[in-house]
Design an enzyme around this catalytic site. Structure first.
Site, PDB file in Angstrom:
ATOM      1  N   HIS A 218       0.979  14.239   5.149  1.00  0.00           N
ATOM      2  CA  HIS A 218      -0.498  14.187   5.033  1.00  0.00           C
ATOM      3  C   HIS A 218      -0.688  13.193   6.245  1.00  0.00           C
ATOM      4  CE1 HIS A 218       1.197  10.745   2.836  1.00  0.00           C
ATOM      5  NE2 HIS A 218       1.013  11.159   1.563  1.00  0.00           N
ATOM      6  N   ARG A 229       0.276   1.531  23.153  1.00  0.00           N
ATOM      7  CA  ARG A 229       1.571   1.384  23.378  1.00  0.00           C
ATOM      8  C   ARG A 229       2.402   1.730  22.558  1.00  0.00           C
ATOM      9  NH1 ARG A 229      -1.284  -2.977  25.603  1.00  0.00           N
ATOM     10  NH2 ARG A 229      -1.582  -3.249  28.030  1.00  0.00           N
ATOM     11  N   HIS A 253      -9.782  11.042   3.140  1.00  0.00           N
ATOM     12  CA  HIS A 253      -8.539  10.561   3.706  1.00  0.00           C
ATOM     13  C   HIS A 253      -8.476  10.500   5.085  1.00  0.00           C
ATOM     14  CE1 HIS A 253      -6.841  11.374  -0.456  1.00  0.00           C
ATOM     15  NE2 HIS A 253      -5.838  10.735   0.052  1.00  0.00           N
ATOM     16  N   ASP A 277      -3.119  17.497  -1.822  1.00  0.00           N
ATOM     17  CA  ASP A 277      -2.562  16.299  -2.532  1.00  0.00           C
ATOM     18  C   ASP A 277      -3.109  16.103  -3.904  1.00  0.00           C
ATOM     19  OD1 ASP A 277      -1.053  14.054  -2.768  1.00  0.00           O
ATOM     20  OD2 ASP A 277      -2.402  12.735  -1.547  1.00  0.00           O
ATOM     21  N   LEU A 310      -6.691   4.591  -2.175  1.00  0.00           N
ATOM     22  CA  LEU A 310      -6.534   6.264  -2.459  1.00  0.00           C
ATOM     23  C   LEU A 310      -5.418   6.662  -3.289  1.00  0.00           C
ATOM     24  CD1 LEU A 310      -8.148   7.732   0.810  1.00  0.00           C
ATOM     25  CD2 LEU A 310      -9.409   7.588  -1.558  1.00  0.00           C
ATOM     26  N   ALA A 311      -5.826   7.351  -4.549  1.00  0.00           N
ATOM     27  CA  ALA A 311      -4.580   7.884  -5.015  1.00  0.00           C
ATOM     28  C   ALA A 311      -4.692   9.301  -5.218  1.00  0.00           C
ATOM     29  CB  ALA A 311      -4.695   7.093  -6.473  1.00  0.00           C
ATOM     30  N   GLY A 312      -4.029  10.053  -4.185  1.00  0.00           N
ATOM     31  CA  GLY A 312      -4.123  11.259  -4.114  1.00  0.00           C
ATOM     32  C   GLY A 312      -5.592  11.651  -3.906  1.00  0.00           C
TER      33      GLY A 312
END
Length: 393
Positions: A218, A229, A253, A277, A310-312
Protein backbone atom coordinates in the site's frame (compact mmCIF):
# COMPACT_ATOMS: atom_id res chain seq x y z
CA UNK A 1 -17.01 -28.48 -28.03
CA UNK A 2 -18.77 -30.36 -25.26
CA UNK A 3 -19.11 -28.14 -22.19
CA UNK A 4 -18.22 -25.05 -24.19
CA UNK A 5 -20.13 -21.81 -24.65
CA UNK A 6 -19.57 -18.51 -26.39
CA UNK A 7 -20.28 -15.03 -25.00
CA UNK A 8 -21.54 -13.05 -27.96
CA UNK A 9 -22.29 -9.43 -28.78
CA UNK A 10 -20.02 -7.66 -26.29
CA UNK A 11 -16.85 -5.63 -26.69
CA UNK A 12 -13.88 -7.67 -25.50
CA UNK A 13 -11.01 -6.03 -23.61
CA UNK A 14 -8.17 -8.54 -23.86
CA UNK A 15 -5.66 -6.55 -21.80
CA UNK A 16 -4.34 -4.63 -24.81
CA UNK A 17 -7.32 -3.13 -26.57
CA UNK A 18 -11.05 -3.38 -27.17
CA UNK A 19 -12.14 -5.90 -29.81
CA UNK A 20 -15.38 -5.33 -31.70
CA UNK A 21 -17.53 -8.05 -33.24
CA UNK A 22 -15.75 -10.90 -31.47
CA UNK A 23 -17.16 -13.79 -29.47
CA UNK A 24 -15.29 -15.20 -26.50
CA UNK A 25 -15.32 -19.01 -26.36
CA UNK A 26 -14.99 -20.72 -22.97
CA UNK A 27 -14.24 -24.42 -22.56
CA UNK A 28 -13.29 -26.40 -19.45
CA UNK A 29 -12.66 -23.29 -17.40
CA UNK A 30 -10.31 -21.63 -19.88
CA UNK A 31 -10.56 -19.31 -22.85
CA UNK A 32 -10.53 -21.47 -25.96
CA UNK A 33 -10.82 -18.78 -28.63
CA UNK A 34 -11.72 -15.20 -29.45
CA UNK A 35 -13.28 -15.26 -32.90
CA UNK A 36 -15.75 -13.46 -35.12
CA UNK A 37 -19.26 -14.53 -34.18
CA UNK A 38 -19.88 -15.61 -37.79
CA UNK A 39 -17.07 -18.15 -37.45
CA UNK A 40 -18.52 -19.93 -34.43
CA UNK A 41 -19.52 -23.56 -34.74
CA UNK A 42 -23.30 -23.91 -35.24
CA UNK A 43 -23.40 -26.41 -32.37
CA UNK A 44 -21.87 -24.25 -29.66
CA UNK A 45 -24.08 -22.73 -26.95
CA UNK A 46 -24.29 -18.97 -27.42
CA UNK A 47 -24.91 -16.55 -24.58
CA UNK A 48 -25.97 -13.02 -25.42
CA UNK A 49 -24.07 -10.19 -23.69
CA UNK A 50 -24.92 -7.56 -26.31
CA UNK A 51 -24.12 -3.99 -25.30
CA UNK A 52 -21.72 -5.09 -22.56
CA UNK A 53 -17.98 -5.14 -21.98
CA UNK A 54 -16.13 -8.42 -21.43
CA UNK A 55 -13.06 -7.70 -19.32
CA UNK A 56 -10.54 -9.70 -17.26
CA UNK A 57 -11.60 -10.47 -13.72
CA UNK A 58 -10.04 -8.37 -10.99
CA UNK A 59 -7.17 -9.64 -8.85
CA UNK A 60 -6.83 -8.26 -5.32
CA UNK A 61 -3.62 -9.01 -3.46
CA UNK A 62 -4.69 -7.48 -0.14
CA UNK A 63 -8.11 -8.42 1.26
CA UNK A 64 -8.53 -8.52 5.02
CA UNK A 65 -12.17 -9.50 4.88
CA UNK A 66 -15.63 -9.21 3.38
CA UNK A 67 -19.18 -10.42 3.85
CA UNK A 68 -18.99 -9.78 7.58
CA UNK A 69 -15.83 -11.88 8.03
CA UNK A 70 -12.37 -10.66 8.98
CA UNK A 71 -9.71 -13.30 8.37
CA UNK A 72 -7.94 -12.50 11.65
CA UNK A 73 -11.21 -13.09 13.52
CA UNK A 74 -12.24 -16.20 11.55
CA UNK A 75 -9.13 -17.88 10.18
CA UNK A 76 -10.85 -20.96 8.77
CA UNK A 77 -12.11 -22.42 5.50
CA UNK A 78 -15.63 -21.02 5.86
CA UNK A 79 -14.18 -17.59 6.52
CA UNK A 80 -12.16 -17.72 3.31
CA UNK A 81 -15.20 -18.92 1.33
CA UNK A 82 -17.26 -16.02 2.65
CA UNK A 83 -14.59 -13.45 1.84
CA UNK A 84 -14.12 -14.73 -1.72
CA UNK A 85 -17.86 -14.86 -2.36
CA UNK A 86 -18.40 -11.34 -1.04
CA UNK A 87 -15.78 -9.86 -3.36
CA UNK A 88 -17.03 -11.78 -6.41
CA UNK A 89 -20.08 -9.51 -6.23
CA UNK A 90 -17.75 -6.59 -7.02
CA UNK A 91 -15.76 -8.18 -9.83
CA UNK A 92 -12.88 -9.79 -7.95
CA UNK A 93 -12.22 -13.25 -9.36
CA UNK A 94 -8.93 -13.98 -7.56
CA UNK A 95 -7.75 -12.66 -4.22
CA UNK A 96 -5.30 -13.14 -1.40
CA UNK A 97 -7.10 -13.26 1.96
CA UNK A 98 -4.83 -11.26 4.24
CA UNK A 99 -3.98 -11.96 7.85
CA UNK A 100 -2.42 -8.97 9.55
CA UNK A 101 -0.20 -8.88 12.62
CA UNK A 102 -1.51 -11.30 15.22
CA UNK A 103 -0.39 -14.19 17.39
CA UNK A 104 1.56 -17.12 15.99
CA UNK A 105 -1.54 -19.27 16.57
CA UNK A 106 -3.77 -17.06 14.41
CA UNK A 107 -1.21 -17.05 11.60
CA UNK A 108 -0.89 -20.83 11.77
CA UNK A 109 -4.67 -21.25 11.65
CA UNK A 110 -4.89 -18.91 8.65
CA UNK A 111 -2.22 -20.92 6.84
CA UNK A 112 -4.08 -24.19 7.55
CA UNK A 113 -7.27 -22.58 6.23
CA UNK A 114 -5.37 -21.48 3.13
CA UNK A 115 -4.10 -25.01 2.58
CA UNK A 116 -7.69 -26.29 2.77
CA UNK A 117 -9.00 -23.57 0.43
CA UNK A 118 -6.25 -24.29 -2.08
CA UNK A 119 -6.82 -28.04 -2.04
CA UNK A 120 -10.58 -27.62 -2.38
CA UNK A 121 -10.22 -25.01 -5.13
CA UNK A 122 -12.46 -22.45 -3.46
CA UNK A 123 -13.68 -20.11 -6.23
CA UNK A 124 -11.74 -16.86 -6.10
CA UNK A 125 -9.08 -18.08 -3.71
CA UNK A 126 -5.57 -17.42 -5.05
CA UNK A 127 -3.36 -17.72 -1.97
CA UNK A 128 -2.53 -15.80 1.21
CA UNK A 129 -1.01 -12.46 2.10
CA UNK A 130 0.78 -12.55 5.44
CA UNK A 131 1.04 -8.89 6.46
CA UNK A 132 3.17 -8.92 9.58
CA UNK A 133 3.93 -9.44 12.40
CA UNK A 134 7.55 -8.74 11.36
CA UNK A 135 7.12 -5.00 10.87
CA UNK A 136 8.21 -1.69 12.40
CA UNK A 137 6.36 -0.28 15.38
CA UNK A 138 7.22 3.21 14.15
CA UNK A 139 5.00 2.62 11.09
CA UNK A 140 2.50 0.24 12.66
CA UNK A 141 -0.63 1.80 11.17
CA UNK A 142 -3.54 -0.14 12.61
CA UNK A 143 -1.40 -3.15 13.54
CA UNK A 144 -1.26 -3.90 17.26
CA UNK A 145 2.23 -2.80 18.41
CA UNK A 146 2.26 -5.37 21.19
CA UNK A 147 2.16 -8.15 18.55
CA UNK A 148 4.86 -6.77 16.24
CA UNK A 149 8.15 -8.63 16.60
CA UNK A 150 11.33 -9.58 14.72
CA UNK A 151 11.47 -12.65 12.50
CA UNK A 152 13.17 -15.48 14.34
CA UNK A 153 14.35 -18.90 13.20
CA UNK A 154 11.14 -20.74 14.22
CA UNK A 155 9.15 -18.21 12.15
CA UNK A 156 11.36 -18.69 9.13
CA UNK A 157 11.20 -22.48 9.47
CA UNK A 158 7.38 -22.36 9.66
CA UNK A 159 7.10 -20.13 6.61
CA UNK A 160 9.50 -22.17 4.49
CA UNK A 161 7.87 -25.44 5.54
CA UNK A 162 4.43 -24.28 4.40
CA UNK A 163 5.50 -22.48 1.21
CA UNK A 164 3.70 -23.76 -1.86
CA UNK A 165 0.97 -25.52 0.11
CA UNK A 166 -1.58 -22.68 0.20
CA UNK A 167 -1.30 -21.21 -3.31
CA UNK A 168 0.35 -17.91 -4.14
CA UNK A 169 2.31 -16.61 -1.15
CA UNK A 170 2.82 -12.91 -0.42
CA UNK A 171 4.43 -11.65 2.77
CA UNK A 172 4.91 -8.06 3.96
CA UNK A 173 8.06 -7.43 5.98
CA UNK A 174 9.95 -4.41 7.33
CA UNK A 175 13.75 -4.18 7.14
CA UNK A 176 13.76 -3.31 10.85
CA UNK A 177 12.54 -6.82 11.71
CA UNK A 178 14.25 -9.11 9.17
CA UNK A 179 17.62 -9.56 7.48
CA UNK A 180 18.35 -9.56 3.75
CA UNK A 181 19.22 -13.23 4.16
CA UNK A 182 15.72 -13.89 5.49
CA UNK A 183 14.27 -12.25 2.39
CA UNK A 184 16.41 -14.39 0.10
CA UNK A 185 15.40 -17.55 1.94
CA UNK A 186 11.72 -16.69 1.62
CA UNK A 187 11.99 -15.81 -2.05
CA UNK A 188 13.83 -19.07 -2.75
CA UNK A 189 11.05 -20.92 -0.92
CA UNK A 190 8.45 -19.35 -3.22
CA UNK A 191 7.25 -16.22 -1.45
CA UNK A 192 6.80 -12.83 -3.05
CA UNK A 193 8.30 -10.45 -0.48
CA UNK A 194 6.78 -7.01 -0.13
CA UNK A 195 8.33 -4.21 1.92
CA UNK A 196 5.97 -2.22 4.08
CA UNK A 197 5.15 -0.85 7.51
CA UNK A 198 8.71 0.45 7.69
CA UNK A 199 10.43 3.67 8.64
CA UNK A 200 13.72 2.62 7.03
CA UNK A 201 15.85 4.97 4.96
CA UNK A 202 16.58 4.28 1.31
CA UNK A 203 20.16 3.15 1.95
CA UNK A 204 18.84 0.52 4.37
CA UNK A 205 16.03 -0.59 2.02
CA UNK A 206 18.12 -1.21 -1.11
CA UNK A 207 19.87 -4.35 0.22
CA UNK A 208 16.45 -5.93 0.66
CA UNK A 209 15.58 -5.24 -2.97
CA UNK A 210 18.89 -6.82 -3.98
CA UNK A 211 17.98 -9.79 -1.76
CA UNK A 212 14.78 -10.38 -3.74
CA UNK A 213 12.00 -8.15 -2.40
CA UNK A 214 9.82 -7.21 -5.37
CA UNK A 215 6.89 -5.24 -4.01
CA UNK A 216 5.85 -2.36 -1.74
CA UNK A 217 2.69 -2.71 0.36
CA UNK A 218 0.00 0.00 0.00
CA UNK A 219 2.22 2.74 -1.44
CA UNK A 220 2.51 5.89 0.73
CA UNK A 221 0.71 4.31 3.69
CA UNK A 222 2.68 3.09 6.73
CA UNK A 223 6.09 3.71 5.16
CA UNK A 224 8.95 6.21 5.14
CA UNK A 225 8.04 9.08 2.84
CA UNK A 226 10.02 10.72 0.04
CA UNK A 227 11.75 13.92 1.13
CA UNK A 228 14.18 16.23 -0.62
CA UNK A 229 17.26 14.57 0.91
CA UNK A 230 15.84 11.16 1.82
CA UNK A 231 13.89 9.02 -0.68
CA UNK A 232 12.40 6.64 1.90
CA UNK A 233 10.51 3.58 0.76
CA UNK A 234 8.21 5.77 -1.35
CA UNK A 235 11.15 7.07 -3.37
CA UNK A 236 12.76 3.64 -3.70
CA UNK A 237 9.49 2.07 -4.83
CA UNK A 238 8.89 4.70 -7.50
CA UNK A 239 12.47 4.87 -8.78
CA UNK A 240 13.22 1.15 -8.79
CA UNK A 241 11.86 -0.76 -11.76
CA UNK A 242 11.93 -4.05 -9.82
CA UNK A 243 9.34 -3.03 -7.21
CA UNK A 244 5.62 -3.33 -7.93
CA UNK A 245 3.40 -1.20 -5.72
CA UNK A 246 -0.06 -1.77 -4.33
CA UNK A 247 -2.23 1.36 -4.17
CA UNK A 248 -5.46 1.89 -2.22
CA UNK A 249 -7.55 4.13 -4.50
CA UNK A 250 -10.35 5.19 -2.15
CA UNK A 251 -9.49 8.90 -2.00
CA UNK A 252 -8.76 8.67 1.74
CA UNK A 253 -5.53 6.69 1.98
CA UNK A 254 -3.77 8.70 -0.75
CA UNK A 255 -4.69 12.09 -2.18
CA UNK A 256 -5.74 11.87 -5.85
CA UNK A 257 -3.07 14.35 -6.92
CA UNK A 258 -0.40 12.28 -5.17
CA UNK A 259 -1.70 9.21 -7.00
CA UNK A 260 -1.31 11.03 -10.32
CA UNK A 261 2.25 12.04 -9.47
CA UNK A 262 3.12 8.47 -8.48
CA UNK A 263 1.67 7.01 -11.68
CA UNK A 264 3.62 9.51 -13.75
CA UNK A 265 6.85 8.88 -11.83
CA UNK A 266 6.84 5.08 -11.53
CA UNK A 267 9.77 3.45 -13.28
CA UNK A 268 9.04 0.12 -14.97
CA UNK A 269 8.84 -2.64 -15.83
CA UNK A 270 7.17 -3.14 -12.42
CA UNK A 271 3.86 -1.34 -12.12
CA UNK A 272 1.50 0.29 -9.67
CA UNK A 273 -1.57 -1.91 -9.19
CA UNK A 274 -4.78 -1.55 -7.22
CA UNK A 275 -5.53 -3.19 -3.88
CA UNK A 276 -8.59 -2.68 -1.72
CA UNK A 277 -7.17 -3.47 1.74
CA UNK A 278 -10.84 -4.27 2.33
CA UNK A 279 -12.21 -5.23 5.71
CA UNK A 280 -15.25 -7.26 6.76
CA UNK A 281 -17.67 -4.45 5.92
CA UNK A 282 -17.69 -5.14 2.17
CA UNK A 283 -21.09 -6.47 1.14
CA UNK A 284 -22.65 -5.73 4.54
CA UNK A 285 -24.42 -2.98 6.46
CA UNK A 286 -22.27 -3.43 9.56
CA UNK A 287 -21.12 -0.19 11.16
CA UNK A 288 -18.10 -1.53 13.01
CA UNK A 289 -16.11 -4.57 14.10
CA UNK A 290 -13.31 -5.65 16.40
CA UNK A 291 -9.68 -5.97 15.29
CA UNK A 292 -7.18 -7.37 17.81
CA UNK A 293 -9.70 -6.45 20.50
CA UNK A 294 -9.98 -2.82 19.37
CA UNK A 295 -13.16 -1.30 17.94
CA UNK A 296 -13.13 -0.12 14.33
CA UNK A 297 -15.74 2.43 13.24
CA UNK A 298 -17.33 2.75 9.77
CA UNK A 299 -18.14 6.33 8.88
CA UNK A 300 -18.36 8.22 5.60
CA UNK A 301 -16.52 5.64 3.53
CA UNK A 302 -13.67 5.34 6.06
CA UNK A 303 -12.76 2.74 8.66
CA UNK A 304 -10.90 4.09 11.70
CA UNK A 305 -9.83 3.25 15.20
CA UNK A 306 -11.10 5.49 17.99
CA UNK A 307 -8.07 7.77 17.57
CA UNK A 308 -8.78 8.30 13.86
CA UNK A 309 -6.11 5.91 12.53
CA UNK A 310 -7.24 4.38 9.24
CA UNK A 311 -7.99 0.69 9.77
CA UNK A 312 -8.05 -0.86 6.33
CA UNK A 313 -10.47 0.34 3.67
CA UNK A 314 -14.20 0.27 3.03
CA UNK A 315 -14.00 -0.11 -0.74
CA UNK A 316 -14.34 -2.83 -3.37
CA UNK A 317 -12.19 -3.30 -6.47
CA UNK A 318 -14.78 -2.15 -8.99
CA UNK A 319 -15.07 1.11 -7.07
CA UNK A 320 -11.27 1.48 -7.16
CA UNK A 321 -11.32 1.03 -10.94
CA UNK A 322 -14.03 3.64 -11.28
CA UNK A 323 -12.06 6.01 -9.04
CA UNK A 324 -8.84 5.96 -11.05
CA UNK A 325 -10.77 6.14 -14.34
CA UNK A 326 -13.15 8.93 -13.37
CA UNK A 327 -11.13 10.97 -10.83
CA UNK A 328 -7.57 10.47 -12.07
CA UNK A 329 -8.43 10.52 -15.77
CA UNK A 330 -6.83 7.17 -16.59
CA UNK A 331 -8.03 5.48 -19.73
CA UNK A 332 -10.44 2.63 -19.14
CA UNK A 333 -7.81 0.21 -20.45
CA UNK A 334 -5.22 1.44 -17.94
CA UNK A 335 -7.73 1.38 -15.07
CA UNK A 336 -8.75 -2.19 -15.87
CA UNK A 337 -5.14 -3.34 -16.17
CA UNK A 338 -4.35 -1.87 -12.75
CA UNK A 339 -6.92 -4.30 -11.33
CA UNK A 340 -6.07 -7.36 -13.43
CA UNK A 341 -2.91 -7.57 -15.54
CA UNK A 342 -0.59 -5.62 -13.23
CA UNK A 343 -1.41 -7.53 -10.01
CA UNK A 344 -1.14 -10.80 -11.95
CA UNK A 345 2.34 -9.80 -13.07
CA UNK A 346 3.29 -8.66 -9.55
CA UNK A 347 2.36 -11.98 -7.94
CA UNK A 348 3.69 -14.05 -10.87
CA UNK A 349 0.38 -15.60 -11.89
CA UNK A 350 0.71 -16.45 -15.59
CA UNK A 351 -2.82 -17.77 -16.19
CA UNK A 352 -4.79 -14.71 -15.09
CA UNK A 353 -5.02 -11.00 -15.81
CA UNK A 354 -5.86 -10.99 -19.53
CA UNK A 355 -8.41 -12.51 -21.87
CA UNK A 356 -6.31 -14.61 -24.25
CA UNK A 357 -6.38 -18.16 -25.52
CA UNK A 358 -5.34 -20.60 -22.80
CA UNK A 359 -5.93 -18.20 -19.91
CA UNK A 360 -8.31 -18.94 -17.04
CA UNK A 361 -11.87 -17.93 -17.89
CA UNK A 362 -12.02 -15.37 -15.06
CA UNK A 363 -13.97 -12.50 -16.57
CA UNK A 364 -16.56 -9.85 -15.96
CA UNK A 365 -19.57 -8.68 -17.92
CA UNK A 366 -19.86 -4.93 -17.36
CA UNK A 367 -22.29 -2.32 -18.58
CA UNK A 368 -20.74 0.58 -20.43
CA UNK A 369 -21.22 2.67 -17.26
CA UNK A 370 -19.08 0.09 -15.37
CA UNK A 371 -21.88 -1.47 -13.40
CA UNK A 372 -21.45 -5.21 -12.97
CA UNK A 373 -23.75 -7.68 -14.72
CA UNK A 374 -21.86 -10.90 -14.00
CA UNK A 375 -18.69 -12.40 -12.59
CA UNK A 376 -17.32 -15.63 -14.06
CA UNK A 377 -14.63 -17.61 -12.24
CA UNK A 378 -13.16 -20.51 -14.19
CA UNK A 379 -15.99 -20.23 -16.69
CA UNK A 380 -18.69 -20.56 -14.02
CA UNK A 381 -20.99 -17.73 -13.02
CA UNK A 382 -20.09 -16.69 -9.47
CA UNK A 383 -22.33 -13.62 -9.35
CA UNK A 384 -25.11 -12.06 -11.41
CA UNK A 385 -26.58 -13.20 -14.70
CA UNK A 386 -25.24 -16.40 -16.25
CA UNK A 387 -26.79 -15.60 -19.69
CA UNK A 388 -27.49 -19.33 -20.11
CA UNK A 389 -30.67 -18.74 -22.10
CA UNK A 390 -28.43 -18.05 -25.09
CA UNK A 391 -29.10 -16.63 -28.53
CA UNK A 392 -29.91 -18.22 -31.86
CA UNK A 393 -27.07 -19.28 -34.12
Amino acid sequence: MSGSFALCGGRVFDGVGFLEGQALVVSNGRIEAIVAQADLSPSIERRDVAGSLLVPGFIDLQVNGGGGVLLNNQPDLDGIRTICSAHAAYGTTALLPTVITDTAEIRARAVEAGIAAYSQKVPGYLGLHLEGPHLSVARKGTHDPSLIRPLEQPDLSFLVEHAGRFGEALITLAPESVSPGDVTALVEAGYVVSLGHTNAKARDILPYVSAGASMATHLFNAMSQMENREPGLVGVALANGRLSCGLIADGFHVDPMVMQVALAAKKGPARIFLVTDAMSTIGTDEQGFLLNGREVFRRGGRLTLADGTLAGADIDMLSCVRFVHEHLGLSLADALNMASLYPAEAIGCATKGTLAVGMDADLLVLQEDLTLRATFIGGRCAYGEDFAKGVAA
